[in-house]
Write an enzyme that holds these catalytic residues in place. Sequence first.
Site, PDB file in Angstrom:
ATOM      1  N   CYS A 282      34.985   6.073  31.118  1.00 19.28           N
ATOM      2  CA  CYS A 282      36.448   6.146  31.113  1.00 19.28           C
ATOM      3  C   CYS A 282      36.988   5.906  29.706  1.00 19.28           C
ATOM      4  CB  CYS A 282      37.025   5.126  32.092  1.00 19.28           C
ATOM      5  SG  CYS A 282      38.829   5.161  32.189  1.00 19.28           S
TER       6      CYS A 282
ATOM      7  N   CYS B  37      40.313   1.788  39.488  1.00 17.80           N
ATOM      8  CA  CYS B  37      41.263   1.969  40.584  1.00 17.80           C
ATOM      9  C   CYS B  37      40.637   2.536  41.838  1.00 17.80           C
ATOM     10  CB  CYS B  37      42.402   2.877  40.124  1.00 17.80           C
ATOM     11  SG  CYS B  37      43.559   3.312  41.420  1.00 17.80           S
TER      12      CYS B  37
ATOM     13  N   MET C 178      48.781   5.522  31.948  1.00 18.23           N
ATOM     14  CA  MET C 178      47.866   6.587  32.355  1.00 18.23           C
ATOM     15  C   MET C 178      47.621   6.538  33.857  1.00 18.23           C
ATOM     16  SD  MET C 178      45.049   6.374  29.288  1.00 18.23           S
ATOM     17  CE  MET C 178      45.474   4.761  28.622  1.00 18.23           C
TER      18      MET C 178
ATOM     19  N   GLY D  42      44.438  -2.975  25.000  1.00 19.83           N
ATOM     20  CA  GLY D  42      44.301  -4.419  25.157  1.00 19.83           C
ATOM     21  C   GLY D  42      42.868  -4.890  25.246  1.00 19.83           C
TER      22      GLY D  42
ATOM     23  N   SER E  77      48.798  -0.703  30.739  1.00 20.77           N
ATOM     24  CA  SER E  77      48.170  -0.603  32.059  1.00 20.77           C
ATOM     25  C   SER E  77      48.940  -1.332  33.145  1.00 20.77           C
ATOM     26  CB  SER E  77      46.761  -1.187  31.988  1.00 20.77           C
ATOM     27  OG  SER E  77      46.832  -2.595  31.745  1.00 20.77           O
TER      28      SER E  77
ATOM     29  N   GLY F  69      48.321   2.044  25.136  1.00 17.45           N
ATOM     30  CA  GLY F  69      48.034   2.244  26.547  1.00 17.45           C
ATOM     31  C   GLY F  69      48.498   1.039  27.332  1.00 17.45           C
TER      32      GLY F  69
ATOM     33  N   GLY G 244      48.898  -4.647  32.923  1.00 17.39           N
ATOM     34  CA  GLY G 244      48.262  -5.948  32.791  1.00 17.39           C
ATOM     35  C   GLY G 244      48.787  -6.723  31.594  1.00 17.39           C
ATOM     36  N   VAL G 245      48.417  -7.989  31.537  1.00 13.63           N
ATOM     37  CA  VAL G 245      48.946  -8.869  30.494  1.00 13.63           C
ATOM     38  C   VAL G 245      48.344  -8.551  29.122  1.00 13.63           C
ATOM     39  CG1 VAL G 245      47.241 -10.708  30.867  1.00 13.63           C
ATOM     40  CG2 VAL G 245      49.490 -11.278  29.938  1.00 13.63           C
ATOM     41  N   ASP G 246      47.090  -8.093  29.069  1.00 14.62           N
ATOM     42  CA  ASP G 246      46.446  -7.843  27.775  1.00 14.62           C
ATOM     43  C   ASP G 246      47.127  -6.712  27.009  1.00 14.62           C
ATOM     44  OD1 ASP G 246      44.557  -9.832  28.301  1.00 14.62           O
ATOM     45  OD2 ASP G 246      43.199  -8.440  29.294  1.00 14.62           O
ATOM     46  N   SER G 247      47.371  -5.602  27.680  1.00 15.09           N
ATOM     47  CA  SER G 247      48.037  -4.487  26.995  1.00 15.09           C
ATOM     48  C   SER G 247      49.492  -4.824  26.699  1.00 15.09           C
ATOM     49  CB  SER G 247      47.937  -3.199  27.818  1.00 15.09           C
ATOM     50  OG  SER G 247      48.564  -3.340  29.077  1.00 15.09           O
TER      51      SER G 247
END
Length: 357
Positions: free
Chosen positions: A97, A193, A32, A121, A8, A6, A10-13
């Site tokens: 979620c 979001c 997603m 992430g 997103s 997944g 962002g840096v983690d994923s």
Amino acid sequence: MKVIVGLSGGVDSAVSASLLKAQGHDVLGIFMKNWEDDDNGEYCSTREDLVDAVSVADHIGIDIEVVNFANEYKDRVFSYFLAEYQAGRTPNPDVLCNTEIKFAAFLDHAMRLGADKIATGHYAGVRETDGRFELLKGDDDTKDQSYFLHRLTQAQLSKAMFPLANIPKREVRAIAEREGIPNFAKKDSTGICFIGERPFREFLERYLPKTPGEMITPEGAHVGQHQGLAYYTLGQRGGLHIGGSQSGSGEPWYVAGKDMAKNLLIVVQGREHPALRRTAVPLVNTHWISGSDPRTGNGYGGKTRYRQPDAACEYLPADGSRANPMLNFHEGQWAPTPGQYAVLYRDTVCLGGGVIA
């Protein structure tokens, strides 16, 4: 393995996908899309996140697919979110979620694409012991996200990978910068979001009508007017607009309770007011990751909100004297909030939890 991540934006994923690719897995990214009502507005960053996710996939050298789960999100998460607020409770849509979208709709989609595993992430871990799967805290205590994953099932955990389980957040950013991942400096998202950084009450007013009523103290003294019980949560300090000090102490006011039948908001002065602390926290809609209740007794740590350390507690199942399972904390917990989740741990293992009644 074929691992679908997944992504997103962002840096983690992004780092999770990069690590999996470096380990030799066949990696595919999925972005997603979960919200459509105003995703081109100032508070929702879907378009920016998609651009970042595509840039990350291109840099890592993996394909990316965009999947729209907006209908599933509205049916399974947002409808529950509104119903809980209307009932005077304070839900946590991030937990739902994960359960209904990331590890249900997304997992189902990934399996149809032939995935062996899915990855996210999250700062959490998974371990198989004697054929059973355990959810573990992430090594970085400041980022551990097992609280948000505590309702996952054995089937969901069996397909889950969490590449950041043992990596501190600062090291994740360092890896991203070292590998040239384009979003290495992007700040963490501030929430789901559809809320983002917008004024929360203003958002709720779009969906739930105002129902003004009295604010009173536990002794029954009138101290102000509320705009609708749905707009307030236990422990809330800001937005009460109570003029002056009823007791002369000058301490701030906090929400301590709601009387739904009479449309009354109960407020107290001082963060350490006894009405804001509870040791006994009854639960509804419990979920245990192992599939069965924990053993009755002590030796557990529990938390009634995400950003708090584990507190020593006893687990008590429902029986003839108790209608609900209960966490009995050794020390009073501050403002356990109906609708939020109380989560139970044994050391670093997340056992599950329930909705605070």
